[in-house]
Design an enzyme around this catalytic site. Structure first.
Site, PDB file in Angstrom:
ATOM      1  N   CYS A 185       0.839  -1.208   0.000  1.00  0.00           N
ATOM      2  CA  CYS A 185       0.000   0.000   0.000  1.00  0.00           C
ATOM      3  C   CYS A 185       0.868   1.250   0.000  1.00  0.00           C
ATOM      4  O   CYS A 185       0.466   2.294  -0.525  1.00  0.00           O
ATOM      5  CB  CYS A 185      -0.949  -0.008   1.196  1.00  0.00           C
ATOM      6  SG  CYS A 185      -0.144   0.006   2.818  1.00  0.00           S
ATOM      7  N   HIS A 480      -1.611   1.653   7.524  1.00  0.00           N
ATOM      8  CA  HIS A 480      -2.078   1.495   6.147  1.00  0.00           C
ATOM      9  C   HIS A 480      -2.061   2.856   5.457  1.00  0.00           C
ATOM     10  O   HIS A 480      -2.447   3.874   6.038  1.00  0.00           O
ATOM     11  CB  HIS A 480      -3.497   0.920   6.139  1.00  0.00           C
ATOM     12  CG  HIS A 480      -4.043   0.672   4.761  1.00  0.00           C
ATOM     13  ND1 HIS A 480      -3.424  -0.166   3.853  1.00  0.00           N
ATOM     14  CD2 HIS A 480      -5.152   1.159   4.132  1.00  0.00           C
ATOM     15  CE1 HIS A 480      -4.126  -0.187   2.731  1.00  0.00           C
ATOM     16  NE2 HIS A 480      -5.172   0.615   2.874  1.00  0.00           N
TER      17      HIS A 480
END
Length: 529
Positions: A185, A480
C-alpha cells in the site's frame, strides 16, 4: 545514487504459499470464487454463504481484520489466525475478508500470487461485466429514465438507486485501482499521486520516454521509467478493473535491493528512492544539463526546488549563506503550540489523537530562525572564531510540483523509542508560498529598501493547488496508506484496488502524511474529461 542489484533477484515467495499450491493447486482458488462478492463501487470481498456477520471462530469477535481459511473456510481474527494454523496443520493460507487478499497465517503477512489475482479478477468481471464509456452509461441512464413510467413504483425506485450507483462509477479517465501485491500500500499510494502529477502525466503519456527506443539503445530489460510508462498507459487506457504493477515492483526491487521484501515500507522513503531511480536512468539517457547544472530528468524538472540556509553569527551579525537542492520539504508538527480538544492535556499528551495542527503553522516553523545550541557553535569568518549562531531556512526556488512531507514518525536514540504523532492537519486547497520565499524572508529581516534581492522571484508563480494527499492510519508498527486525489474539485479515495468518491470532510478528517501541490497555472481543471 543507488546502484542496481546486478543479480536481478526477487525476494523468495512465501514458503507456506508454495507448499499450499504444490499440494492443492488452484482448486482452492476456484472454490473460493463462489464466496467472492463485488459491491457496486467495485470492491471485492469474501462473503460466507451461511453468515451475515463474520466473526472469529476462536474469540467470537468481529472487530479488526478477519481472515477466511482457504482450506476449511473457518474465520479467525488477526490475533488468532496464527493459533488457527497451529491447531490445524497445513491451514496456513487465508484470505482477508474485507480486501480479498491472500494472507499467510504463519508469516503474519500479506502474500501475492498472480494466480489468485486472476481468480479474483475473473469473479470481478463476472459481477461487473460491463466496462462502458461514460457516454454509453449516460445514454443507458436516459433509456432507463424514459421507461420508468412503465414499471411499478418499487421497481422504479430500484432502477433509480441503480442509476445513482452506476453514476458514481463514471469516474474520470485515469482513476484505476492498484492491486496490493503483499504489503505494497506504501507503493500504491505514492504511485497514485505521481500518476496524477501534471508534469509526469504529460511526459509519460506523450511517450517522451519511449520504451522501444530506450531498450534498443541500452539493451536493459529492467528500466524503472519504462515500467512507470507502462503503468501510465494502463491506468489511462480506460480500463476500470484494478491493475497489478508487478513488473514495476520487480524493477523497483532491482533498483533498491535493500528494500526488496514483502514487508511494509515507508511511503516517503519510497517516494524519494523512486525519484532517485528515475533520475539515475534518465540522466544516462539524456546526458545533458542546463548551464547552471540543473538536472533535466523529468523527476527533477517536476519536483526539484532549492532551499536557502542563512547562518548568522550572534556576536557580529555576519551571515553565511548556502543553497541546497530539494525534491520535497519535510515539515515538523509544532507539538508545543498546537491546539487540543482538551486544553488540560496540552502538556501531558502532545501526541494525542485530539491534536490539531496547521499546515501554514508548519511552514512558519520551517522558516523560523532557530538558535543553535551551545554544542553547535560554528566558525565565524568575520570574528575568526567559534561563535553562537542562528539558522534560518527559506525557499529560493519553487518546483512545479510542491511535495510536503509531514513528519509524523519520531525516533529517539536516547530514549530508544519511536512514536507516531497522531492528530489532524488543517490545510488550504489553494496555497500561496510567497511568505516562505527567500526574497520575502530576507526582506522581512533587513527591510525592503536595503538592497535588491538576487534572483528576485517576482516573475515566479507562487500559487499552488492541491491535487493529491497520501495519508497514514494505524500505528507505527501496523498501519495502512491511502491516497486522496482531487480531480475537477472532486475528491476520490484510492485504497489499493478500490476507488471511491468522498467528500471534503472525509479528506480533512484523515491524517495526512504527504501532500502534493501543483502550480496553479498547471492545475488541470479539465482533467479526466
Amino acid at each position: 545514487m543507488n546502484t542496481r542489484n546486478p543479480l536481478y533477484t526477487i525476494p523468495k515467495p512465501c514458503k507456506h504459499l508454495s507448499d499450499y499450491k504444490l499440494k492443492h493447486g488452484l482448486n482452492g482458488y476456484k472454490c473460493l470464487q463462489k464466496c467472492l462478492k463485488t459491491t457496486p463501487d467495485g470492491r471485492t470481498r469474501v462473503e460466507k454463504l451461511n453468515t451475515k456477520i463474520p466473526i472469529c471462530s476462536i474469540c467470537n469477535g468481529y472487530q479488526g481484520r478477519l481472515y477466511f481459511c482457504i482450506i476449511c473456510s473457518s474465520i479467525s481474527c488477526s490475533d488468532h489466525s496464527f493459533m488457527h494454523t497451529q491447531s490445524r496443520s497445513g491451514h496456513d493460507i487465508a484470505v482477508d475478508i474485507e480486501r480479498a487478499e491472500l494472507y499467510c497465517c504463519v508469516c503474519c503477512d500479506q502474500v501475492y500470487d498472480p494466480d489468485f489475482d486472476r481468480a479474483v479478477m475473473s469473479k470481478h468481471n463476472i459481477d461487473m461485466p460491463d466496462v462502458e464509456s461514460i457516454g454509453e452509461r449516460l445514454c443507458k441512464r436516459k433509456r432507463l429514465g424514459s421507461g420508468a413510467e412503465l414499471v411499478d413504483l418499487k421497481k422504479s425506485k430500484h432502477l433509480a438507486l441503480m442509476r445513482d450507483r452506476r453514476a458514481k462509477s463514471c469516474y474520470p479517465i485515469g482513476l484505476r485501482g492498484l492491486n496490493n501485491l503483499g504489503n505494497t500500500c506504501f507503493m500504491n499510494s505514492v504511485l497514485q499521486a505521481l500518476l496524477h502529477a501534471p508534469p509526469l502525466r504529460s511526459y509519460f503519456l506523450s511517450n517522451q520516454h519511449n520504451l522501444e527506443t530506450c531498450r534498443r539503445k541500452s539493451g536493459d530489460r529492467l528500466c524503472l521509467p519504462c515500467d512507470i510508462g507502462e503503468i501510465f498507459e494502463a491506468v489511462f487506457s480506460g480500463n476500470r478493473s484494478p491493475y497489478s504493477p508487478v513488473q514495476f515492483l520487480y524493477s523497483w526491487w532491482q533498483h533498491s535491493a535493500n528494500l526488496a521484501s514483502y514487508e511494509q515500507q515507508d511511503a516517503h522513503e519510497f517516494f524519494i528512492a523512486m525519484l532517485d531511480g528515475i533520475h539515475e536512468k534518465e540522466c544516462r539517457r539524456l546526458n545533458k544539463r542546463k548551464d547552471n547544472g540543473d538536472c533535466q530528468c523529468i523527476a527533477h524538472r517536476a519536483f526539484s526546488g532549492q532551499l536557502r540556509s542563512d547562518v548568522t553569527c550572534m556576536t557580529c551579525g555576519f551571515t553565511s549563506t548556502t543553497y541546497d537542492p530539494c525534491v520535497d520539504i519535510s515539515l515538523d508538527l509544532d507539538t508545543n503550540n498546537h491546539s487540543l480538544t482538551d486544553g488540560v492535556n496540552k502538556l501531558s499528551k502532545p501526541n494525542t489523537s485530539g491534536s490539531t495542527f496547521s499546515l501554514l503553522g508548519c511552514l512558519d516553523l520551517f522558516t523560523k530562525p532557530e538558535k543553535l545550541g551551545s554544542d553547535q557553535k560554528l566558525y565565524c569568518q568575520n570574528c575568526q572564531g567559534m561563535r553562537d549562531s542562528s539558522k534560518q531556512l527559506s525557499i529560493r526556488r519553487l518546483p512545479l510540483v510542491l511535495s510536503l512531507h509531514i513528519k509524523r514518525f519520531e525516533h529517539s536514540l536516547i530514549r530508544r523509542m519511536s512514536r507516531k504523532i497522531n492528530g489532524y492537519l488543517h490545510f488550504p486547497f489553494s496555497l500561496d508560498m510567497t511568505p516562505y520565499l527567500s526574497s520575502s524572508i530576507v526582506r522581512n529581516r533587513f527591510g525592503n529598501g536595503i538592497f535588491a534581492f538576487e534572483g528576485d522571484e517576482s516573475d515566479v508563480s507562487t500559487e499552488f493547488e492541491i491535487f493529491a494527499m497520501v495519508t497514514h492510519s494505524g500505528t507505527l508498527e501496523s498501519g495502512h496508506y491511502v491516497t486522496y486525489l482531487r480531480l475537477v474539485d472532486q475528491w476520490y479515495k484510492c485504497d489499493d484496488a478500490w476507488i471511491t468518491e468522498v467528500d471534503e470532510g472525509t479528506v480533512r478528517a484523515s491524517q495526512c502524511y504527504m501532500m502534493f501541490y501543483v502550480q496553479k497555472k498547471l492545475y488541470p481543471k479539465e482533467i479526466g474529461n
